[in-house]
Design a protein around this motif. Structure first.
Motif, short mmCIF file in Angstrom:
data_model
loop_
_atom_site.label_atom_id
_atom_site.label_comp_id
_atom_site.label_asym_id
_atom_site.label_seq_id
_atom_site.Cartn_x
_atom_site.Cartn_y
_atom_site.Cartn_z
N TYR A 95 56.60 34.62 35.64
CA TYR A 95 56.09 35.99 35.59
C TYR A 95 54.87 36.09 36.52
N SER A 96 54.86 37.08 37.40
CA SER A 96 53.77 37.24 38.35
C SER A 96 52.67 38.12 37.75
N PHE A 97 51.50 37.54 37.57
CA PHE A 97 50.35 38.26 37.01
C PHE A 97 49.23 38.26 38.04
N SER A 98 48.23 39.09 37.83
CA SER A 98 47.15 39.18 38.82
C SER A 98 46.18 38.01 38.66
N ILE A 99 45.85 37.42 39.77
CA ILE A 99 45.03 36.20 39.79
C ILE A 99 43.61 36.46 39.35
N GLN A 100 43.10 37.66 39.59
CA GLN A 100 41.75 38.07 39.23
C GLN A 100 40.70 37.05 39.69
N SER A 101 39.80 36.63 38.81
CA SER A 101 38.66 35.82 39.25
C SER A 101 39.02 34.40 39.68
N ILE A 102 40.23 33.96 39.40
CA ILE A 102 40.65 32.65 39.90
C ILE A 102 40.67 32.67 41.43
N SER A 103 40.84 33.87 41.99
CA SER A 103 40.82 34.01 43.45
C SER A 103 39.50 33.53 44.05
N LYS A 104 38.42 33.61 43.28
CA LYS A 104 37.11 33.22 43.79
C LYS A 104 37.07 31.77 44.25
N VAL A 105 37.85 30.92 43.58
CA VAL A 105 37.90 29.50 43.94
C VAL A 105 38.41 29.33 45.37
N TYR A 106 39.44 30.08 45.71
CA TYR A 106 40.12 29.85 46.98
C TYR A 106 39.47 30.60 48.14
#
Length: 351
Positions: A95-106
């Protein structure tokens, strides 16, 4: 050669071809971690965690972003990817969900790739704020003003460091980097982006505060828009586990063999995850679990066991700090079963 022998030869060739395609990249290169647990132990821990926490109904979906409030709160998936590209998945891992703050890592890793860790540290900083992740007071009071790359102000400042001829080029650079870390092409969830863009006045205010202190490095509102897009990227639990395993594998994507994150920057990224990865729950997480991790209000958490792999869990209901309840429970259970705690000498084989 008889028809029967030709058929046997063709079948053998097909088996060899299939094996060469699917064999783990790291294993092919002789880089299998000497401290990674056996697959059967990981699989058992994942299945046990899923069965143990599947019916937990604590927490609630994020509702300050309208699109997130409507995600099915019963969705639950656990994925593990090892540094030698072994994969284990249980539940709703596609299931594709929004990455939200995990994006900050990358985005942090991308900025460090381009500018070096020292330059990013000087421009953004890496100190706990002691305040909520979206706190304007932290911007005013802290000497660095931006705090660290995982609070919103610091994350917007980090996004503003990504170079490009225009906003589209900068955005595409970020999206391409995420895709390389995931080993698959990722895409924006447009509904989430529009929902966030309509409600992100707080982040615009943070960007203007950063501008007051000369701590944002491109147009403030453009940086907020790109930041909003990066938070709205869709990922599955399996893709997220691969992104985490890339960090666990010294920056090399274990599925593609590509050096995505510069090896020398991985320790700083993981240190920031340990310090600020779970919002106001980061200290308790380090105390109880002992793994670098990052959460997002979309319901995902990824935890990294360096040299071993990554655990990613998706379950939308959050606690008061904004962290997925079931994801925390499942990762803690698996990490303890597999002795992943970085602060325990037994995690590297000492008795």
């Amino acid at each position: 050669m008889s028809a029967k022998r030709i058929l046997i030869a063709l079948l053998a060739a097909a088996i060899i071809a299939t094996t060469s395609v699917t064999a783990p990249v790291a294993a092919q290169n002789g880089q299998t971690s000497p401290v990674a647990p056996k697959r059967e132990l990981v699989e058992s821990a994942v299945k046990e965690a899923y069965a143990r926490f599947a019916t937990d109904n604590k927490g609630k979906n994020a509702d300050y972003i309208p699109a997130l409030a409507h995600v099915d709160s019963k969705l639950f998936g656990i994925a593990v990817v090892s540094t030698d590209n072994q994969t284990i998945a249980v539940g709703d891992t596609n299931y594709s969900f929004s990455i939200q703050s995990i994006s900050k890592v990358y985005t942090l890793a991308l900025a460090m790739n381009k500018l070096g860790s020292d330059a990013v540290f000087q421009r953004v900083g890496s100190e706990p704020t002691g305040r909520p992740f979206n706190s304007p007071e932290a911007v005013v009071d802290m000497p660095s003003h931006s705090g660290n790359p995982f609070v919103n102000a610091g994350a917007i400042a980090t996004t503003s460091l990504v170079a490009g001829g225009d906003a589209n080029q900068r955005w595409n650079t970020i999206l391409d980097f995420y895709s390389r870390a995931a080993g698959e092409k990722l895409a924006l969830i447009d509904e989430v982006y529009k929902s966030e863009a309509a409600t992100n006045t707080g982040n615009k205010a943070l960007a203007m505060l950063l501008a007051k202190y000369d701590r944002i490095y491109s147009d403030p509102f453009e940086s907020v828009d790109i930041y909003t897009k990066q938070c709205s990227v869709g990922v599955t639990a399996m893709q997220l586990a691969r992104m985490g395993a890339t960090l666990a594998n010294s920056g090399v994507n274990p599925a593609t063999g590509e050096q995505v994150v510069n090896k020398e920057n991985v320790p700083e990224v993981l240190a920031t995850m340990t310090m600020a990865g779970l919002y106001d729950g980061s200290g308790g997480w380090a105390w109880h679990v002992g793994l670098p991790a990052k959460s997002g209000v979309g319901g995902g958490i990824v935890a990294v066991a360096p040299g071993k792999g990554a655990i990613a869990v998706f379950a939308p209901p959050l606690d008061e700090a904004g962290n997925s309840v079931k994801a925390q429970e499942a990762i803690e259970y698996i990490a303890k079963k597999l002795n992943y705690n970085l602060y325990s000498p037994t995690s590297v084989g000492l008795k």
